[in-house]
Scaffold this motif. Structure first.
Motif, PDB file in Angstrom:
ATOM      1  N   TYR A 276       1.187  -1.194   0.204  1.00 24.77           N
ATOM      2  CA  TYR A 276       0.182   0.195  -0.706  1.00 24.77           C
ATOM      3  C   TYR A 276       1.056   1.092   0.390  1.00 24.77           C
ATOM      4  O   TYR A 276       1.891   0.837   1.465  1.00 24.77           O
ATOM      5  N   ASP A 278      -0.446   3.863   0.463  1.00 23.57           N
ATOM      6  CA  ASP A 278      -1.713   5.213   1.015  1.00 23.57           C
ATOM      7  C   ASP A 278      -2.594   4.256   2.025  1.00 23.57           C
ATOM      8  O   ASP A 278      -2.808   3.743   1.672  1.00 23.57           O
ATOM      9  N   GLU A 279      -2.163   4.284   2.809  1.00 29.51           N
ATOM     10  CA  GLU A 279      -2.386   3.771   4.382  1.00 29.51           C
ATOM     11  C   GLU A 279      -3.999   4.493   4.204  1.00 29.51           C
ATOM     12  O   GLU A 279      -4.823   3.881   5.285  1.00 29.51           O
ATOM     13  N   SER A 280      -4.522   5.288   3.966  1.00 22.42           N
ATOM     14  CA  SER A 280      -5.200   6.148   3.988  1.00 22.42           C
ATOM     15  C   SER A 280      -6.924   5.361   3.890  1.00 22.42           C
ATOM     16  O   SER A 280      -7.840   5.128   4.968  1.00 22.42           O
ATOM     17  N   LEU A 281      -6.295   4.276   2.891  1.00 21.77           N
ATOM     18  CA  LEU A 281      -7.860   3.209   2.615  1.00 21.77           C
ATOM     19  C   LEU A 281      -7.803   2.329   3.895  1.00 21.77           C
ATOM     20  O   LEU A 281      -8.791   2.109   4.216  1.00 21.77           O
ATOM     21  N   LEU A 283      -7.009   3.131   6.817  1.00 25.27           N
ATOM     22  CA  LEU A 283      -7.800   3.867   8.199  1.00 25.27           C
ATOM     23  C   LEU A 283      -9.318   4.209   8.064  1.00 25.27           C
ATOM     24  O   LEU A 283      -9.515   3.895   8.939  1.00 25.27           O
ATOM     25  N   GLU A 284      -9.608   4.129   6.412  1.00 28.37           N
ATOM     26  CA  GLU A 284     -10.583   4.584   6.894  1.00 28.37           C
ATOM     27  C   GLU A 284     -11.994   2.843   6.877  1.00 28.37           C
ATOM     28  O   GLU A 284     -12.824   2.968   7.316  1.00 28.37           O
ATOM     29  N   LYS A 287     -11.777   2.633  10.821  1.00 30.08           N
ATOM     30  CA  LYS A 287     -12.570   4.348  11.186  1.00 30.08           C
ATOM     31  C   LYS A 287     -14.316   3.858  10.663  1.00 30.08           C
ATOM     32  O   LYS A 287     -15.375   4.371  11.510  1.00 30.08           O
ATOM     33  N   ILE A 294      -6.761   6.107  14.519  1.00 32.10           N
ATOM     34  CA  ILE A 294      -4.931   6.859  13.818  1.00 32.10           C
ATOM     35  C   ILE A 294      -4.792   6.251  13.434  1.00 32.10           C
ATOM     36  O   ILE A 294      -3.986   4.798  13.616  1.00 32.10           O
ATOM     37  N   LEU A 295      -3.616   6.685  12.387  1.00 31.17           N
ATOM     38  CA  LEU A 295      -2.576   5.927  11.325  1.00 31.17           C
ATOM     39  C   LEU A 295      -1.461   6.085  12.182  1.00 31.17           C
ATOM     40  O   LEU A 295      -0.528   6.644  12.803  1.00 31.17           O
ATOM     41  N   SER A 297       2.847   6.003  12.770  1.00 30.44           N
ATOM     42  CA  SER A 297       3.813   6.719  11.510  1.00 30.44           C
ATOM     43  C   SER A 297       5.090   7.256  12.554  1.00 30.44           C
ATOM     44  O   SER A 297       4.597   7.477  13.877  1.00 30.44           O
TER      45      SER A 297
END
Length: 304
Positions: A276, A278-281, A283-284, A287, A294-295, A297
């Motif tokens: 990955y 982008d780890e926002s996937l 996180l979503e 959540k 939270i992620l 880092s």
């Protein structure tokens, strides 16, 4: 309130990337430093964190996969070069001592300090460290090799004295500690002044649970119920559930589910797969199940 901080040094998984360091964290409890896991690059990250090497005396290794322990020999060697004299205590599955001692004898012969090994049983829940302010308990996890997480629990501090009430009732100083720790006070005329009238409650004890690496393992929720902060691996996205089961890891959605069932206060996810960008996937997905997520880092400091 006394210090209780979680410092993320590395939150990547096994395959090295230029975005994340391998797993390692330092827990700062009242200026005593406890390290969890020690992947490659940990000592570099320890320097970047501005944490004092001399206050690190206890290292907890969750399991013997390289991304969680390959940084140990280098860091221990550096401590020797720095002239450390205080012993380092390492808590790990017994095989770590078997593998690490020959390296220490070869590369670090005549070290200026001692390395003390404490064997832990990853299949048992037991207190493996305790002092006046904190206890550390193992959390059995389910992975491809013997693995456990760690539960840090702050001990309750005495209640706070109401100075005006002490002065009002002219209570001698000799009785203060007894009152702070739950005692009442009897006046000369026989009246009993309750502990609750003379004090205000101390802060609720804080707790931190570290759970990496593991397949989705609902059994841990009883032990970590209500913790202040949970770090749980979220190596893969929900769409890669089959792969997660194959390699005994957890998806982000499953990490959220663990947090929800355990009713923790906050969740931080980490141990991200290199696939990955982008780890926002992740996180979503977490959540969506547990909003207060939270992620992790590198060099993130979380204050409890």
């Amino acid at each position: 309130m006394e210090k209780f901080e979680v410092n993320i040094l590395g939150c990547g998984s096994a395959l090295p990337t230029i975005r994340h360091f391998a797993s390692s964290q330092v827990i700062n409890i009242r200026e005593k430093l406890f390290m969890i896991d020690c992947g490659e690059g940990t000592q570099m990250q320890l320097r970047r964190s501005n944490l004092k090497f001399t206050r690190l005396n206890h290292i907890f290794i969750s399991h013997l996969h390289g991304d969680h322990c390959f940084g140990l020999i280098g860091m221990l060697s550096t401590f020797d070069l720095l002239g450390r004299i205080a012993p380092i205590h390492i808590y790990a599955y017994k095989d770590l001592e078997t593998q690490l001692k020959p390296q220490l004898n070869y590369f670090c012969k005549g070290m200026s300090y001692k390395v003390e090994f404490h064997h832990i049983d990853p299949n048992k829940t037991e207190v493996i460290y305790e002092d006046r302010s904190v206890s550390v308990t193992t959390i059995p996890l389910k992975h491809r090799v013997p693995t456990c997480g760690f539960l840090f629990q702050e001990k309750k501090t005495p209640d706070h004295i109401k100075r005006d009430m002490i002065d009002y009732y002219e209570i001698p100083i000799a009785y203060i500690n007894t009152i702070k720790n739950g005692g009442d006070y009897t006046l000369p005329d026989g009246r009993v002044i309750s502990h609750e009238e003379l004090t205000t409650p101390s802060n609720e004890p804080r707790s931190y649970a570290y759970c990496s690496d593991t397949i989705y393992y609902k059994k841990i929720t009883e032990q970590i119920k209500g913790v202040t902060l949970l770090y749980h691996e979220a190596t893969l996205a929900n769409e890669d559930l089959a792969r997660a089961k194959e390699v005994f890891h957890t998806t982000a959605g499953q990490a959220g589910k663990i947090a929800k069932i355990a009713k923790v206060k906050q969740l931080v996810i980490g141990h991200f797969s290199a696939r990955y960008q982008d780890e926002s996937l992740l996180l979503e997905e977490a959540k969506a199940v547990f909003p207060n997520t939270i992620l992790a880092s590198e060099n993130l400091k979380i204050i409890l």
